[in-house]
Design an enzyme around this catalytic site. Structure first.
Site, mmCIF file in Angstrom:
data_model
loop_
_atom_site.group_PDB
_atom_site.id
_atom_site.type_symbol
_atom_site.label_atom_id
_atom_site.label_comp_id
_atom_site.label_asym_id
_atom_site.label_seq_id
_atom_site.Cartn_x
_atom_site.Cartn_y
_atom_site.Cartn_z
ATOM 1 N N ILE A 251 5.451 50.962 57.860
ATOM 2 C CA ILE A 251 6.666 50.152 57.795
ATOM 3 C C ILE A 251 7.888 51.000 57.434
ATOM 4 O O ILE A 251 8.992 50.474 57.334
ATOM 5 C CB ILE A 251 6.505 48.978 56.801
ATOM 6 N N LYS B 1 0.960 55.841 53.373
ATOM 7 C CA LYS B 1 1.507 56.832 52.450
ATOM 8 C C LYS B 1 1.161 58.226 52.955
ATOM 9 O O LYS B 1 0.171 58.430 53.659
ATOM 10 C CB LYS B 1 0.919 56.637 51.047
ATOM 11 N N ALA C 147 -6.404 55.557 61.039
ATOM 12 C CA ALA C 147 -6.903 54.259 61.485
ATOM 13 C C ALA C 147 -6.585 53.184 60.451
ATOM 14 O O ALA C 147 -6.659 53.408 59.247
ATOM 15 C CB ALA C 147 -8.414 54.329 61.712
ATOM 16 N N HIS D 257 12.094 38.787 61.815
ATOM 17 C CA HIS D 257 13.024 37.695 61.561
ATOM 18 C C HIS D 257 13.801 38.009 60.290
ATOM 19 O O HIS D 257 13.279 38.636 59.375
ATOM 20 C CB HIS D 257 12.274 36.369 61.385
#
Length: 180
Positions: A156, A171, A151, A109
């Site tokens: 992002i 990372k 895992a 959103h």
């Protein structure tokens, strides 16, 4: 934020497609868990517009929001309880494994607009990728060929080819040695 003005952008055709898919998934997809019926599940997904290869393996416990927004290459797998929240398009390359309980989220959103509109952002996962158990892959992420996502990683941002990433947020850990 003023959610009284919220409106999603899905058409009546999309809503009806989702309704038919959800009913069909309960009747034709989820009950057929045997490995012997994996081609049946591929057929059901193809009937709903997924671009999926016959050699793909999709477990019966996988949740797919919109098969018509899904593309999966040869010999790839969506493991048990993968949640493919593909309001936006998700493409998965060849020979890629998406391990159990991974969450693929191709929408978000826009919090900078008071009506909080839905934004569809695709996910692209390359060839030869392994996404390990319970990872989260966020909207507008591209994962390069032959990468490994550890895992429980939260991805992002884009991941380059031949790299291993992990953590929250994910990372760089190291380059992947391809047997050289």
């Amino acid at each position: 934020m003023d959610l009284s003005t919220y409106s999603h952008s899905f058409s009546l055709k999309n809503k009806m497609g989702r309704l038919v898919w959800n009913i069909s998934a309960v009747i034709l997809f989820h009950p057929f868990g045997s490995r012997l019926l994996r081609k049946w599940r591929v057929l059901v997904l193809k009937c709903f517009g997924a671009k999926i290869e016959w050699s793909s393996h999709i477990y019966s416990s996988v949740r797919i929001w919109a098969p018509w927004n899904l593309e999966i290459g040869v010999n790839s797998s969506l493991g048990p309880e993968v949640d493919c929240y593909n309001q936006g398009k998700i493409s998965i390359g060849a020979n890629t494994v998406i391990s159990q309980k991974t969450y693929l989220c191709a929408s978000s959103h826009d919090y900078t607009i008071s009506s909080f509109p839905l934004v569809l952002k695709p996910i692209h996962i390359g060839d030869g990728v392994w996404i390990a158990a319970a990872a989260f892959i966020g909207p507008n992420v591209s994962i390069g060929n032959h990468s490994v996502i550890a895992a429980r990683a939260v991805v992002i941002k884009d991941v380059e080819e031949n790299t291993i990433v992990g953590g929250n947020p994910a990372k760089f850990i190291k380059n992947k040695n391809l047997g050289k």
